[in-house]
Design a protein around this motif. Structure first.
Motif, PDB file in Angstrom:
ATOM      1  N   ARG A  76       0.842  -1.199   0.000  1.00  0.00           N
ATOM      2  CA  ARG A  76       0.000   0.000   0.000  1.00  0.00           C
ATOM      3  C   ARG A  76       0.875   1.246   0.000  1.00  0.00           C
ATOM      4  O   ARG A  76       1.855   1.343   0.738  1.00  0.00           O
ATOM      5  N   LEU A  78       1.009   5.748  -1.537  1.00  0.00           N
ATOM      6  CA  LEU A  78       0.307   6.961  -1.958  1.00  0.00           C
ATOM      7  C   LEU A  78       1.038   7.557  -3.148  1.00  0.00           C
ATOM      8  O   LEU A  78       2.272   7.620  -3.162  1.00  0.00           O
ATOM      9  N   HIS A 108      -4.663  12.883  -5.399  1.00  0.00           N
ATOM     10  CA  HIS A 108      -3.992  11.917  -4.534  1.00  0.00           C
ATOM     11  C   HIS A 108      -4.615  10.545  -4.771  1.00  0.00           C
ATOM     12  O   HIS A 108      -5.846  10.425  -4.819  1.00  0.00           O
ATOM     13  N   CYS A 109      -3.767   9.538  -4.917  1.00  0.00           N
ATOM     14  CA  CYS A 109      -4.237   8.172  -5.169  1.00  0.00           C
ATOM     15  C   CYS A 109      -3.692   7.220  -4.108  1.00  0.00           C
ATOM     16  O   CYS A 109      -2.466   7.140  -3.922  1.00  0.00           O
ATOM     17  N   GLN A 110      -4.603   6.510  -3.430  1.00  0.00           N
ATOM     18  CA  GLN A 110      -4.184   5.401  -2.583  1.00  0.00           C
ATOM     19  C   GLN A 110      -4.063   4.174  -3.474  1.00  0.00           C
ATOM     20  O   GLN A 110      -5.001   3.821  -4.194  1.00  0.00           O
ATOM     21  N   THR A 112      -2.298   0.080  -4.433  1.00  0.00           N
ATOM     22  CA  THR A 112      -1.678  -1.190  -4.074  1.00  0.00           C
ATOM     23  C   THR A 112      -0.735  -1.566  -5.203  1.00  0.00           C
ATOM     24  O   THR A 112      -1.126  -1.577  -6.370  1.00  0.00           O
ATOM     25  N   ASP A 167      -8.465   4.158  -4.131  1.00  0.00           N
ATOM     26  CA  ASP A 167      -9.292   5.338  -3.863  1.00  0.00           C
ATOM     27  C   ASP A 167      -8.513   6.552  -4.351  1.00  0.00           C
ATOM     28  O   ASP A 167      -7.274   6.528  -4.405  1.00  0.00           O
ATOM     29  N   TRP A 168      -9.235   7.612  -4.705  1.00  0.00           N
ATOM     30  CA  TRP A 168      -8.556   8.814  -5.175  1.00  0.00           C
ATOM     31  C   TRP A 168      -9.322  10.058  -4.748  1.00  0.00           C
ATOM     32  O   TRP A 168     -10.526  10.018  -4.506  1.00  0.00           O
TER      33      TRP A 168
END
Length: 216
Positions: A76, A78, A108-110, A112, A167-168
């Protein structure tokens, strides 16, 4: 990031536009001591799924960069993209009870991460060709014609990865909530630096000023 409602966009087309226009991103992981570790690098946004807001990113780091090991152990991460940004003077308001601020656009992008296999030369080659297509398509012929032994050596010197966006957030902070400033702010930005002119164009695209104000 802090997301006040007036500055929040959930339109995937807007987020994709920003990521493609400003692909030099920041990849943030945590090191073995739990401290943030950042690499600044070009990122390629893949086409598939964009219309539905399902983003997938491609990137790579030099093999000596420890960040790929962070991704291997803690997938994970960012990724942040910063678009045009500029100072905003309080002079754009019709009264004096105001303070300066800063206008900016960001995504911003979370994510994997999935590392490409160390020996997956074809996968790395495809990634590099995607980046070449983004930034200098004419270089593709030179890359294809490169001595295969040298090309293989160069591919072994990087670690490539695919980042699935879980998520973003897309933030467009151009004083949308203060319509009394829009005409003066747009005029100021339209006559300013490249970043300021880009913000003026975004103001027009967001309907903050009439389209005719941005023509010419």
């Amino acid at each position: 990031m802090y997301m006040p409602p007036p500055f929040t966009s959930r339109d995937p087309a807007v987020a994709a536009r920003l990521m493609r226009a400003h692909p030099f991103a920041s990849l943030v992981t945590t090191d073995d001591e739990g401290f943030p570790f950042v690499t600044h690098l070009p990122i390629h946004l893949q086409d598939e799924g964009v219309a539905e807001g399902r983003f997938s990113l491609l990137g790579h780091v030099a093999r000596p960069n420890p960040q790929w090991r962070h991704l291997e152990q803690r997938p994970r991460a960012l990724v942040t993209f910063l678009g045009p940004h500029a100072y905003m003077s309080p002079s754009v308001y019709p009264d004096l009870a105001r303070v300066p601020t800063w206008s900016y656009l960001a995504v911003h992008c979370q994510v994997t991460a999935r590392l490409l296999d160390h020996e997956d030369a074809a996968g790395k080659d495809a990634l590099l060709k995607a980046l070449i297509g983004d930034h200098e398509p004419a270089y593709a012929a030179q890359w294809r014609a490169m001595d295969q032994e040298l090309a293989h050596k160069l591919l072994k010197a990087i670690v490539a990865f695919e980042l699935t966006v879980n998520d973003w957030q897309c933030k467009l902070k151009i004083n949308q909530h203060r319509p009394e400033s829009h005409a003066a702010l747009h005029a100021m930005y339209a006559a300013g630096t490249p970043d300021e002119r880009a913000l003026a164009a975004w103001m027009q695209d967001l309907g903050m000023v009439p389209a005719t104000e941005g023509e010419g």
